[in-house]
Design a protein around this motif. Structure first.
Motif, PDB file in Angstrom:
ATOM      1  N   TYR A 148      44.798  15.586  77.223  1.00 14.03           N
ATOM      2  CA  TYR A 148      44.364  16.962  77.474  1.00 14.03           C
ATOM      3  C   TYR A 148      43.404  17.450  76.393  1.00 14.03           C
ATOM      4  N   SER A 149      43.675  17.101  75.143  1.00 11.79           N
ATOM      5  CA  SER A 149      42.788  17.520  74.056  1.00 11.79           C
ATOM      6  C   SER A 149      41.397  16.918  74.220  1.00 11.79           C
ATOM      7  N   GLN A 150      41.340  15.667  74.624  1.00 13.44           N
ATOM      8  CA  GLN A 150      40.037  15.022  74.820  1.00 13.44           C
ATOM      9  C   GLN A 150      39.251  15.694  75.945  1.00 13.44           C
ATOM     10  N   ARG A 151      39.932  16.020  77.036  1.00 10.12           N
ATOM     11  CA  ARG A 151      39.249  16.659  78.162  1.00 10.12           C
ATOM     12  C   ARG A 151      38.795  18.079  77.813  1.00 10.12           C
ATOM     13  N   CYS A 152      39.596  18.801  77.024  1.00  4.34           N
ATOM     14  CA  CYS A 152      39.174  20.138  76.585  1.00  4.34           C
ATOM     15  C   CYS A 152      37.909  20.042  75.736  1.00  4.34           C
ATOM     16  N   PRO A 160      37.606  25.675  69.503  1.00  2.00           N
ATOM     17  CA  PRO A 160      38.712  25.071  68.738  1.00  2.00           C
ATOM     18  C   PRO A 160      39.881  24.679  69.642  1.00  2.00           C
ATOM     19  N   ILE A 161      40.550  23.596  69.269  1.00  2.00           N
ATOM     20  CA  ILE A 161      41.726  23.112  70.008  1.00  2.00           C
ATOM     21  C   ILE A 161      42.940  23.248  69.106  1.00  2.00           C
ATOM     22  N   ALA A 191      44.348  12.963  68.596  1.00  2.00           N
ATOM     23  CA  ALA A 191      43.948  14.018  69.529  1.00  2.00           C
ATOM     24  C   ALA A 191      42.665  14.718  69.092  1.00  2.00           C
ATOM     25  N   LYS A 192      42.314  14.556  67.815  1.00  3.87           N
ATOM     26  CA  LYS A 192      41.127  15.218  67.253  1.00  3.87           C
ATOM     27  C   LYS A 192      41.187  16.734  67.436  1.00  3.87           C
ATOM     28  N   CYS A 193      42.397  17.271  67.317  1.00  2.84           N
ATOM     29  CA  CYS A 193      42.562  18.718  67.415  1.00  2.84           C
ATOM     30  C   CYS A 193      42.166  19.367  66.089  1.00  2.84           C
ATOM     31  N   ASP A 194      41.897  20.660  66.134  1.00  8.91           N
ATOM     32  CA  ASP A 194      41.544  21.376  64.910  1.00  8.91           C
ATOM     33  C   ASP A 194      42.778  21.772  64.117  1.00  8.91           C
ATOM     34  N   LEU A 195      43.843  22.123  64.823  1.00  7.98           N
ATOM     35  CA  LEU A 195      45.108  22.473  64.183  1.00  7.98           C
ATOM     36  C   LEU A 195      46.247  21.990  65.061  1.00  7.98           C
ATOM     37  N   ARG A 225      51.758  28.326  57.433  1.00  7.75           N
ATOM     38  CA  ARG A 225      52.957  27.486  57.491  1.00  7.75           C
ATOM     39  C   ARG A 225      53.173  26.993  58.916  1.00  7.75           C
ATOM     40  N   GLY A 226      53.725  25.771  59.012  1.00 10.67           N
ATOM     41  CA  GLY A 226      53.998  25.206  60.326  1.00 10.67           C
ATOM     42  C   GLY A 226      52.780  24.628  61.006  1.00 10.67           C
ATOM     43  N   THR A 227      51.755  24.303  60.221  1.00 10.28           N
ATOM     44  CA  THR A 227      50.543  23.720  60.792  1.00 10.28           C
ATOM     45  C   THR A 227      50.226  22.398  60.116  1.00 10.28           C
ATOM     46  N   ALA A 228      49.444  21.578  60.807  1.00  7.76           N
ATOM     47  CA  ALA A 228      48.947  20.311  60.263  1.00  7.76           C
ATOM     48  C   ALA A 228      47.485  20.182  60.654  1.00  7.76           C
ATOM     49  N   PHE A 229      46.709  19.509  59.810  1.00  6.47           N
ATOM     50  CA  PHE A 229      45.278  19.407  60.044  1.00  6.47           C
ATOM     51  C   PHE A 229      44.735  18.225  59.267  1.00  6.47           C
ATOM     52  N   VAL A 230      43.499  17.844  59.554  1.00 11.97           N
ATOM     53  CA  VAL A 230      42.831  16.736  58.861  1.00 11.97           C
ATOM     54  C   VAL A 230      41.903  17.303  57.805  1.00 11.97           C
ATOM     55  N   ARG A 231      41.945  16.689  56.633  1.00 12.60           N
ATOM     56  CA  ARG A 231      41.079  17.125  55.539  1.00 12.60           C
ATOM     57  C   ARG A 231      40.517  15.887  54.854  1.00 12.60           C
TER      58      ARG A 231
END
Length: 812
Positions: A148-152, A160-161, A191-195, A225-231
């Protein structure tokens, strides 16, 4: 002395959900249903959606469905929210149905992990899906959150996703994937999501939505808090943190002993298998030999070592602030290659789950130019009782979207959604679970701190069901949550709660700092039961019986007024081997509860039954453990019609055991405890067969196993035997109480066997000699339900009344 304040009223250091200034679109007011089409948007007067939620479930506007809760929570903040439910994922076009979202995409696989929803514990494809109209399977892709993330991204790449739901929560770090039998990367990377928002995400999502509405770039939102992301490792936003190597928190591997400063050099050499004497002629240890000094006469010249305190270290060591500390876990490449490091990372992750003291985590993925870090912020602050009331009191329609209705406008026919039917007349009164069962994912998703609704909010929802929900007959099917009886239970003080790092509040025993007062729950039961138009309040959630026995008043109230013929509880096993790996109490707790259950049932003049649930093939379970469980089942007269086999869900502690054969409940080293793992189809079938010892299809396998185990004494036709000596000609089929779980014979029939009027198994062909089968033996109890009745999971009791319809009429 003042009574302790219960956990529901602890102050929470977080901005309340209702304190934000509403977004300008609040003027449109709440929608009857969140729109799923352009036509519905036009009826509401919307030209666009601020947020579009994509989900793998059918849209049911009910507080037990995650997307409905998230959608209504955002709507209450003033945002226009649309839903795309179960889209065709083969192209991006269905994801453009509502146009471009103004703020962000919200993506989830649904209430269940898409892989667990699609595959059984034996990796077989399921034919059904309880979250789809008509119970039809195949309406969502495997690894739906990623797809779903890829299609969005394809549909509108600049939007942003924000990824959420249990599938994302359980995959926030590198994790073992049971279906591919390998370690996969964090879903944030795939998923390459933003958050990624993990856990119950209302607090984090509301903050993120308002910050995006204020035009703050999503890449700068890294402090929620309660989030994850790529840095990226060289990102300036990651500077200023105190990085801690995870091996200082829980050191894996072999630890070399420090040199004892009080030993002489020769003693040091001897302890290392070497010598200081050149005359010995053997190889000397270089460290020890280098420490040896010889005088001109060849004699050793002893030296005195003096330790002088360093004045610079006399000041108290400064510990870095926890809110600016980050623990670096072994990288994805390391945990993929080394099971010990995987178990270590899993253990550290579970040590950092208390919102009161958890630190941020970081895990590297990739090397060189492709290197990037996955950052995981500490868990979200639990909701207060007032915030829980706010979330559950939102204007839910409490039913499926009208687009799912059949030609009669009903949701009870061919388009019925089983998951909605199950909770249609139930009320969720709390969140979280402090049991810490290693095979369960509730703790990883909802946390250990109980979040409870107020009594008035619960009563109001019961009245709404009574007055507004079609088909209600007066029976509330459940007042519960993840467990039936943790309502308003927790630590005695906020200070203890904030400092605790235990994985469970009830294992190996109930914590002395845990309040076990069931009084508020008893009060709700009584008040709900007294409401006009309410005939019965049933408790369908699993009961934590080791807590229940602490309150005889609660057990009496439950047994005499809220059990619909049977009550399900989950001992999971009878033997200490698997129970210690599950973090479950011993079978003695079950026996104590059973005694109270039977006593209070007799006092009320009711004939009621306990339904115990057990798990086969759990890590730490030996063949002898399953044999002993089968003997216990036979002794107590239980026949398991459905068998629950251990299912390794991502990130669970038991899954780490399954993958690594190590026990993360204890300190991980390369020499630490090894756990017996049940692998391979044959051994898993054997453990399931022990649970269904009464099924003739399993008798050949069990006979072979019992002989190999040296327990041929359990084969025979007496009541004290487990397996008969004779073998009826069966067709290899498996008839379950749930039709879709049944297995049809591939052989096209056979002679088979039948059950005579005395309850004996009788082969349909002659046997060489007459066998004396014990009358009433549980192995030969009839499998044929009486007219109007169907078998339940374990005992053949009639199905419980849920309020969904009329009871079956008795056959004449």
């Amino acid at each position: 002395m003042n009574a302790p304040v219960d956990v529901s009223f602890f102050a929470r250091a977080a901005k309340p959900l209702t304190s934000y200034r509403p977004y300008w679109a609040k003027r449109f007011g709440p929608a009857p249903f969140l729109p799923m089409s352009r036509a519905e948007m036009e009826q509401l007067g919307w030209d666009s959606c601020d947020v579009i939620l994509v989900t793998g479930d059918a849209y049911v506007d009910h507080p037990s469905f995650g997307m409905a809760v998230i959608g209504r929570t955002l709507e209450a903040q003033g945002f226009r929210v649309g839903i795309i439910a179960q889209p065709d994922w083969h192209s991006a076009e269905p994801f453009k149905a509502l146009g471009r979202p103004n703020l962000f995409w919200g993506v989830t696989a649904g209430n269940m992990d898409s892989m667990i929803n699609r595959y059984t514990a034996d990796r077989k494809i399921r034919s059904d899906d309880a979250y789809t109209p008509g119970d039809v399977g195949g309406k969502r892709p495997d690894r739906a959150a990623i797809v779903y993330s890829q299609r969005c991204r394809e549909a509108y790449k600049d939007v942003p996703i924000i990824l959420g739901g249990i599938e994302g929560s359980l995959r926030r770090i590198a994790h073992y994937d049971y279906w591919s039998d390998k370690v996969r990367r964090s879903i944030v990377v795939d998923a390459k999501c933003d958050l990624l928002l993990y856990g119950n995400a209302e607090r984090a999502l509301v903050e993120v939505a308002h910050r995006l509405a204020a035009r703050e770039p999503v890449e700068r939102i890294t402090d929620v808090r309660g989030t994850a992301f790529v840095r990226r490792p060289d990102d300036e936003s990651g500077k200023g943190w105190f990085e801690i190597d995870s091996t200082t928190v829980d050191e894996p591997g072999r630890v070399e002993a420090h040199v004892n400063p009080y030993m002489t050099t020769s003693e040091q050499a001897a302890s290392q298998g070497a010598t200081c004497s050149k005359e010995d002629g053997g190889a000397t240890n270089s460290v020890a030999a280098g420490a040896c000094q010889t005088s001109a006469g060849g004699q050793k010249d002893p030296q005195t070592i003096q330790f002088v305190p360093n004045p610079a270290l006399r000041t108290k060591l400064k510990v870095p602030p926890r809110d600016r500390s980050v623990i670096r876990l072994p990288s994805y490449e390391q945990v993929k290659a080394d099971p010990v490091l995987y178990a270590h990372a899993n253990r550290v992750l579970h040590l950092e789950t208390n919102p009161g003291n958890a630190r941020a985590l970081v895990q590297a993925h990739g090397e060189g130019a492709t290197a990037r870090d996955v950052w995981i912020n500490p868990p979200p602050i639990p909701l207060t009782t007032a915030e829980m009331d706010h979330v559950f009191d939102l204007p839910y329609a409490r039913g499926p979207h009208p687009s799912y209705a059949d030609e009669n406008g009903s949701h009870d026919g061919a388009t019925k959604i089983p998951a909605w039917e199950m909770i249609r007349f139930s009320v969720n009164i709390m969140r979280g679970c402090f049991g810490g069962c290693t095979f369960c994912s509730i703790t990883e998703h909802e946390g250990r701190i109980i979040q409870s609704r107020s009594e008035d909010s619960i009563i109001q929802e019961i009245e709404d069901i009574r007055d507004k929900v079609a088909g209600f007959t007066g029976t509330i099917s459940d007042l519960g949550g993840p467990t039936a009886n943790m309502y308003r239970l927790g630590c005695r003080t906020p200070e203890i709660e904030a400092a605790c790092r235990k994985p469970s509040c009830v294992y190996p025993g109930i914590c002395q700092n845990l309040t076990t007062n069931h009084g508020p729950l008893v009060k709700i039961y009584r008040r709900a039961r007294a409401l006009k138009g309410i005939k019965k309040i049933l408790i369908g959630s699993g009961l934590r019986y080791d807590l229940a026995v602490q309150s005889p008043e609660y057990v009496k109230e439950l047994v005499q007024h809220h059990v619909g013929g049977y009550l399900k509880i989950a001992p999971e096993h009878t033997e200490q081997g698997p129970l210690t790996k599950m973090m479950k109490p011993g079978i003695g707790s079950y026996d104590r509860f059973k005694q109270m259950f039977e006593q209070f049932s007799a006092e009320a003049g009711k004939k009621q039954f306990l339904i115990p649930y057990f798990i086969a093939a759990h890590p730490g379970t030996s063949d002898e453990d399953m044999m002993n469980l089968a003997l216990w089942l036979k002794k107590n007269g239980f026949r398991a019609d459905q068998v629950q086999t251990f299912y390794p869900s991502p990130m669970a502690t038991a899954t780490a055991m399954y993958h690594t054969s190590k026990n993360p409940l204890r300190k991980i080293t390369r020499d630490s405890e090894t756990v017996d793992i049940v692998r391979g189809e044959k051994r898993r079938r054997l453990h399931k067969a022990f649970l269904r010892y009464h099924d003739p299809n399993n008798w050949p396998l069990l006979r072979e196993a019992l002989k190999a185990m040296g327990r041929a004494d359990l084969i025979g036709n007496g009541k004290h035997h487990l397996i008969p000596t004779f073998q009826p000609m069966t067709d290899g089929g498996y008839q379950s109480a749930r039709r879709k779980n049944s297995t049809v014979s591939k052989g096209g029939g056979g002679l088979g066997y039948t059950i005579n009027k005395d309850g004996k198994a009788v082969a349909l062909r002659s046997r060489p000699q007459e066998l004396q089968e014990p009358k009433g033996d549980v192995r030969f109890r009839t499998d044929q339900p009486q007219p109007g009745r169907m078998l339940t999971q374990h005992t053949g009791l009639p199905p419980r009344v849920t309020g969904a319809g009329k009871r079956p009429k008795k056959a004449r």
